[in-house]
Design a protein around this motif. Structure first.
Motif, mmCIF file in Angstrom:
data_model
loop_
_atom_site.group_PDB
_atom_site.id
_atom_site.type_symbol
_atom_site.label_atom_id
_atom_site.label_comp_id
_atom_site.label_asym_id
_atom_site.label_seq_id
_atom_site.Cartn_x
_atom_site.Cartn_y
_atom_site.Cartn_z
ATOM 1 N N GLN A 1 1.355 6.566 -6.943
ATOM 2 C CA GLN A 1 0.456 7.818 -7.325
ATOM 3 C C GLN A 1 1.124 8.942 -7.544
ATOM 4 O O GLN A 1 1.102 9.854 -8.526
ATOM 5 C CB GLN A 1 -0.602 7.412 -6.524
ATOM 6 C CG GLN A 1 -2.147 7.829 -7.290
ATOM 7 C CD GLN A 1 -3.545 8.216 -6.199
ATOM 8 O OE1 GLN A 1 -3.210 7.408 -5.476
ATOM 9 N NE2 GLN A 1 -4.779 8.619 -6.963
ATOM 10 N N GLU A 2 1.903 9.444 -6.619
ATOM 11 C CA GLU A 2 1.973 10.380 -6.066
ATOM 12 C C GLU A 2 3.594 11.382 -6.868
ATOM 13 O O GLU A 2 3.733 12.371 -7.584
ATOM 14 C CB GLU A 2 2.314 10.510 -4.734
ATOM 15 C CG GLU A 2 1.296 10.699 -3.214
ATOM 16 C CD GLU A 2 1.788 10.858 -2.159
ATOM 17 O OE1 GLU A 2 2.803 10.542 -2.066
ATOM 18 O OE2 GLU A 2 0.754 10.938 -1.379
ATOM 19 N N ARG B 1 1.011 3.782 -3.088
ATOM 20 C CA ARG B 1 0.484 5.257 -2.725
ATOM 21 C C ARG B 1 1.992 6.514 -3.210
ATOM 22 O O ARG B 1 1.658 7.604 -4.414
ATOM 23 C CB ARG B 1 0.335 5.311 -1.628
ATOM 24 C CG ARG B 1 0.264 6.986 -1.076
ATOM 25 C CD ARG B 1 -0.430 7.356 0.939
ATOM 26 N NE ARG B 1 -0.575 8.905 0.572
ATOM 27 C CZ ARG B 1 -1.341 9.242 1.940
ATOM 28 N NH1 ARG B 1 -1.293 8.162 2.938
ATOM 29 N NH2 ARG B 1 -0.634 10.215 2.205
ATOM 30 N N TYR B 2 2.668 6.115 -2.860
ATOM 31 C CA TYR B 2 4.195 6.550 -3.545
ATOM 32 C C TYR B 2 4.157 6.248 -5.297
ATOM 33 O O TYR B 2 4.136 7.629 -5.775
ATOM 34 C CB TYR B 2 5.434 5.749 -3.143
ATOM 35 C CG TYR B 2 6.483 6.270 -4.242
ATOM 36 C CD1 TYR B 2 6.974 7.750 -3.561
ATOM 37 C CD2 TYR B 2 7.434 6.043 -5.124
ATOM 38 C CE1 TYR B 2 7.717 8.295 -4.118
ATOM 39 C CE2 TYR B 2 8.225 6.484 -5.339
ATOM 40 C CZ TYR B 2 8.641 8.589 -5.167
ATOM 41 O OH TYR B 2 10.128 9.030 -5.509
ATOM 42 N N ALA C 1 0.732 -1.330 -0.068
ATOM 43 C CA ALA C 1 0.315 -0.029 -0.352
ATOM 44 C C ALA C 1 0.875 1.457 0.113
ATOM 45 O O ALA C 1 0.513 2.974 -0.679
ATOM 46 C CB ALA C 1 -1.109 0.194 1.340
#
Length: 239
Positions: free
Chosen positions: A20-21, A17-18, A13
């Motif tokens: 995506q950013e 998230r990384y 997870a």
């Protein structure tokens, strides 16, 4: 014994998230006219030392085939020999790149065969200048005027820290991955373990080592690493 599914999901997870950013950052960065010189098959930086958490190493170990695991262990023992014999950190890094060599998880085409579970440091390293500057020996081969020009180019290239050609915000954005891994290890094991990519990945596949980790027993874990011939204070650290 292996790491819990919950801990591995936490790492996945954090990576997601990384990605995506970082993906949004890179999209905006390139849209503003700033080139990124990294892509599939580019492996100029894949012979650098890599530090990671045991949580990340456990995720990698969970997907390796027996043949891949053997290759990683062979590489880990080369890393260990270098750590035991290098006179200082600069020589350790030079030998790692020139003698220990490229990650054994690289494919014949230069692409990472385990890209989905690659460590944080592999995810956040992007070059704002041509890939030749990522290769071992480039800096040493430069003349003084060439080095001065390189540093001038770094300073005027958006996104660098003014000292190297890597895109600094991507490294800064990756810090939450390690923070989440740190918390996950504390919750699962009541300890944190950090160290070399290949050494920890090898140990993460060994039941005795992981059983000691699951008990939160640092001493027993170090004993298991020592018995496996993989213990070194700069390659395995506990917190």
């Amino acid at each position: 014994m292996t790491a819990s599914a919950a801990l591995l999901e936490t790492v996945k997870a954090a990576y997601a998230r990384y990605e995506q950013e970082a993906g949004q950052f890179l999209q905006d960065y390139t849209a503003a006219g700033h080139p990124v010189y990294c892509g599939a098959g580019c492996f100029g930086c894949c012979n650098m030392p890599i530090r990671l958490s045991l949580a990340e190493a456990a995720l990698i170990a969970s997907v390796l085939t027996p043949e891949e695991a053997r290759k990683v262990e062979k590489h880990a023992r080369k890393v260990l020999h270098n750590a035991r014999t290098a006179p200082d950190e600069d020589e350790y890094v030079r030998r790692h790149r020139a003698q220990v060599g490229y990650c054994p998880l690289l494919g014949a085409d230069g692409a990472c065969t385990r890209y989905a579970v690659r460590p944080t440091r592999c995810r956040d390293t992007f070059s704002a200048m041509p890939a030749v500057y990522c290769q071992e020996g480039t800096w040493d081969a430069m003349t003084r005027p060439e080095r001065r020009e390189y540093l001038r180019e770094v300073r005027r290239t958006p996104g660098t820290d003014g000292e190297t050609h890597f895109i600094a915000p991507l490294e800064e954005m990756s810090e939450p991955i390690w923070e989440r891994c740190s918390r996950a290890m504390r919750r699962a094991w009541n300890l944190e373990a950090w160290g070399d990519f290949w050494v920890l990945t090898t140990l993460a596949a060994q039941p005795g080592f992981m059983a000691a980790i699951e008990r939160g027993d640092k001493g027993a874990a170090l004993k298991e690493a020592r018995q496996a011939g993989l213990e070194h204070p700069e390659l395995i650290e506990f917190a």
